[in-house]
Design an enzyme around this catalytic site. Structure first.
Site, short mmCIF file in Angstrom:
data_model
loop_
_atom_site.label_atom_id
_atom_site.label_comp_id
_atom_site.label_asym_id
_atom_site.label_seq_id
_atom_site.Cartn_x
_atom_site.Cartn_y
_atom_site.Cartn_z
N SER A 409 31.07 35.59 41.20
CA SER A 409 31.60 36.59 40.27
C SER A 409 30.67 37.80 40.17
CB SER A 409 31.76 35.94 38.90
OG SER A 409 32.57 36.73 38.07
N PRO A 410 31.22 38.98 39.91
CA PRO A 410 30.35 40.15 39.68
C PRO A 410 29.40 39.90 38.50
CG PRO A 410 32.63 40.83 39.96
CD PRO A 410 32.65 39.34 39.83
N GLN A 488 32.86 45.95 43.41
CA GLN A 488 33.60 46.23 42.18
C GLN A 488 33.22 47.62 41.69
OE1 GLN A 488 32.55 44.65 38.15
NE2 GLN A 488 34.41 43.41 38.41
N TYR A 570 35.02 48.88 29.44
CA TYR A 570 34.53 50.04 30.17
C TYR A 570 35.65 51.09 30.23
CZ TYR A 570 30.69 46.89 31.17
OH TYR A 570 29.64 46.02 31.03
N ARG A 618 40.37 43.81 37.99
CA ARG A 618 39.92 42.94 36.90
C ARG A 618 40.42 43.51 35.58
NH1 ARG A 618 34.29 39.79 35.54
NH2 ARG A 618 35.18 38.49 37.19
N ARG A 712 27.35 32.15 36.21
CA ARG A 712 26.11 31.45 35.88
C ARG A 712 25.81 30.27 36.80
NH1 ARG A 712 25.84 31.81 29.23
NH2 ARG A 712 26.07 34.06 29.14
#
Length: 763
Positions: A409-410, A488, A570, A618, A712
């Site tokens: 994952s980013p 991304q 964002y 996303r 993680r």
């Protein structure tokens, strides 16, 4: 032992009765009184299910009750799932049930034999009054707890009413399995949950619960039927399951399930147990189980602690994590049934597997142990070659074939200098590529200096940055052939100009900041964050061009996939959410207006991005805040991006407003990916506390996602995917060990540990 010589119990359900019996057994001198407003043989529902775990606790704490229960149980180990006329059976599950009335009789007899005073047909005095005359007041007064409501300012309950109506009924014969049957009617989808609970001298009996969405219930006219008519209508709808036999009611009213959560479970010497403290949806059979386990823990803590306040605190500390875990599982199960109509077009075995694993308590790995034949059939239908776990099957997006379903994952690393990725990025992303994932994603790469979150964020707005990324993609393609790498692209919007995470997440820079821009002039953290400037038409055009310029550099840098970041508050996410977009022009207002600018950016990038390379988007599927993006909005947002050419939707949640209230837990974001995938039939990437390879396999086989992105776990173990392959005995082409690392493909031997001892044993 805490001194509680006088105990009052409000409510004569299983939890209250069992707590009284245990406390009396621990100290026969105790004076214990139970108030129950109903008669001894009055009860709602019909049968109850108890797990082997709960029965083990009862056996250790009270062998007398355990022996009585054992003599009454109906046991079975199969589940039948009827999907469009086809019955699929899965075995090895292990259930034990008995009639609720018989359970109460056993507990009545046990309490009476121990000297507990039972006061039937008698309303209990208010808890506040009892608390002055008794040393301990146990409020076991159910989901509609008067005690909880009388002291709501202390217990602080949150009660959520859900979207389905259901009714408890009974059939006078014994089903031979736990049965789930789906009826697709002219009014909508209805479901039956049924199981046997008696099959002896008293006669054969089964519990039958009929459930459906509120709008289906109304359309079918159930709200106008009395108890008898409802039972007759349900029996007609599910005539095949019942063999044409009738259903019987017993004060059976249609209701909507209510999830009860309390901030506190005790107030002075008053304590909540069972449904008064918490509820969990009946589809995981947990109500009686939780109440009985509450009683066990409460009695144990009173036995172990010398002071009552410490005992009540210990009880809550012990039980709350268990209850919260159960409530998360129940919520997942509840949502699955609420969204049942989105699953009915799935292939039969995938549908059955999804039903069995809906709560996440049953997974691919333990279902393989319970019923290997059924699980192998599900794997074959999914397309797994022999010996290949689902996560190691390939997946195609446009011209890109991913060798497995694992995505790194980013993850923002905040380690760039002037936006240029350096040695850290090479090592970080290179190590994860060598670790076996099918797709490795960069962090959010910013399209302008003003679009950065922090001074340490990477960019793609200069040639030097493009060269830095080319160094990374060349390494991945050369040293880990078969691994894809994606970029991304995003713009921080109102969440920019902050410190790096370890210096104060979302804290504004003390010096060296830059002006912020957003859909609307609303700060992320009112009173802390800078107020952003609302973008005008000219600035929107400029930012769109910055995105397309960055995409062109990404193409030259050798990325295999591009993801547009429209999540987490964002810039583009800020246009999508009604909480952050208060514009009155064409770029605000309705969802169509809020989508306009993100779609313009997507279209501009898609026009420049190579046709054979996929683009994903996303999104935040919920803001976890009132008035924000809803799951229904998320479906429409996904629909719009797919219509414009998105190849998959990367479904995240939240981080849009600072006062969000996420429902954290294992795989907590996957239901939103599930909803989008099965509503729209589009590929999705699931994210959010997916931590085990077993979860990945389970989500894929159930059709809840197509790819799983893990963050993680990949920070903890860069070779997570290779180690997952080793743990499953897989050595195929979807997870090749790099030649220099092959000697480490087997884990070192580990030591052994003993089994845990029972929680409570009473002599």
């Amino acid at each position: 032992m805490a001194r509680v010589p006088r105990v009052a119990v409000i409510g004569g359900g299983p939890g209250g009765l069992y707590a009284a019996a245990l406390l009396k057994r621990l100290d026969p001198a105790r004076e214990i009184t139970i108030w129950e407003r109903n008669a001894p043989d009055d009860t709602f529902g019909f049968g109850v299910v108890l797990s082997d775990e709960t029965l083990g606790g009862i056996e250790h704490a009270d062998p007398v009750v355990h022996r009585a229960l054992q003599a009454e149980f109906v046991r079975w180990d199969t589940i039948d799932i009827v999907h469009r006329g086809r019955t699929l059976t899965s075995g090895g599950h292990g259930f034990a049930a008995l009639g609720r009335r018989r359970l109460l009789e056993i507990l009545h007899e046990r309490c009476a034999s121990l000297g507990v005073r039972l006061r039937f047909r008698t309303e209990a005095p208010p808890a506040a009054q009892l608390a002055t005359a008794y040393d301990l007041v146990i409020a076991a007064d159910g989901v509609h707890s008067v005690t909880r409501e009388a002291h709501a300012e202390v217990f602080a309950p949150t009660i959520t009413t859900h979207r389905c109506r259901y009714v408890w009924l009974a059939a006078d014969f014994a089903l031979d399995a736990f049965r789930f049957e789906i009826a697709e009617t002219e009014h909508g989808v209805m479901q039956l949950h049924g199981y046997p609970y008696a099959n002896g001298a008293v006669g054969a009996r089964s519990t039958v619960i009929v459930e459906m969405r509120e709008e289906v219930w109304r359309a079918a006219g159930f709200e106008d039927l009395d108890e008898r008519q409802s039972a007759e209508r349900c029996a007609k709808v599910f005539a095949d399951a019942l063999g044409g036999r009738p259903l019987r009611a017993n004060a059976s009213s249609w209701t909507a399930f209510r999830t009860v959560v309390n901030d506190r479970w005790s107030h002075g010497n008053t304590v909540l147990i069972g449904d008064a403290a918490h509820t969990a949806h009946f589809s995981i059979g947990s109500g009686t189980k939780l109440a009985v386990e509450d009683a066990l823990a409460l009695a144990a803590c009173i036995e172990e602690r010398p002071e009552l306040p410490d005992a009540l605190a210990a009880y809550e500390n012990e039980r709350r994590p268990v209850v919260e875990s159960t409530q998360r599982a129940a919520a997942a199960s509840l949502r699955w049934f609420e969204e049942l109509a989105t699953y009915t077009d799935q292939p039969p075995r995938q549908f059955a597997f999804g039903l069995l694993t809906r709560s996440r308590r049953v997974t691919h790995d333990n279902l393989r142990l319970r019923d290997p034949g059924f699980t192998r059939a599900v794997e074959r239908d999914f397309g797994c070659p022999p010996g290949t776990p689902p996560m190691f099957t390939p997946f195609r997006l446009r011209g890109l074939t991913l060798r497995n379903r694992v995505v790194v994952s980013p993850m923002d690393m905040y380690s760039a200098v002037d936006g240029v990725p350096g040695d850290f990025h090479l090592v970080h992303l290179g190590a994860r590529a060598l670790g076996g994932a099918g797709l490795v994603m960069t962090e959010m790469v910013c399209v302008s200096p003003e679009g950065r979150i922090t001074p340490g964020c990477a960019g793609l707005y200069s040639r030097e940055q493009g060269d830095g990324w080319r160094r990374v993609t060349d390494f991945v393609h050369t040293r880990s052939p078969g691994t894809a790498i994606g970029v991304q692209l995003g713009h921080a919007g109102r969440k920019g100009a902050t410190r790096v995470m370890w210096e104060g997440m979302d804290e504004p820079l003390p010096v060296g900041g830059w002006p912020l821009v957003a859909a609307s002039p609303l700060p992320y953290r009112p009173g802390v964050s800078e107020i952003p400037h609302q973008l005008d038409r000219r600035q929107l055009d400029t930012i769109r061009e910055q995105f397309t310029a960055a995409a062109r550099r990404a193409q030259r840098s050798g990325f295999d996939l591009l993801e547009l970041h429209c999540a987490h508050g964002y810039l583009l996410s800020g246009f999508l959410s009604p909480l952050t977009n208060r514009r009155t022009d064409a770029y605000g207002g309705s969802l169509t207006g809020r989508l306009r600018f993100p779609l313009e950016v997507f279209d501009a990038i898609r026009a420049d991005w190579p046709d054979d390379r996929p683009m994903t988007v996303r999104i935040s599927a919920t803001d976890w805040a009132p008035g924000g993006t809803t799951p229904e909005d998320a479906v429409e947002i996904a629909r719009a991006f797919v219509a414009h050419g998105a190849d998959a939707i990367d479904v995240s949640t939240g981080q849009v407003v600072a006062d969000e209230r996420p429902e954290f837990g294992r795989s907590y974001q996957t239901p939103f990916a599930d909803l989008i995938r099965n509503t729209l039939s589009v590929p999705v990437i699931a994210v959010g506390a997916i931590s085990s390879w077993d979860d990945v396999n389970s989500l894929l086989l159930a059709g809840r996602t197509d790819l799983c992105a893990l963050a993680r776990p990949h920070l903890h173990d860069p070779q997570w995917t290779l180690h997952a392959a080793g743990a499953q005995g897989y050595e195929g082409p979807a997870a090749p060990w790099p030649l220099p690392y092959r000697a480490g493909s087997r884990p070192p031997p580990a030591g052994r540990t003993g089994d845990p001892k029972p929680r409570l044993t009473l002599r």
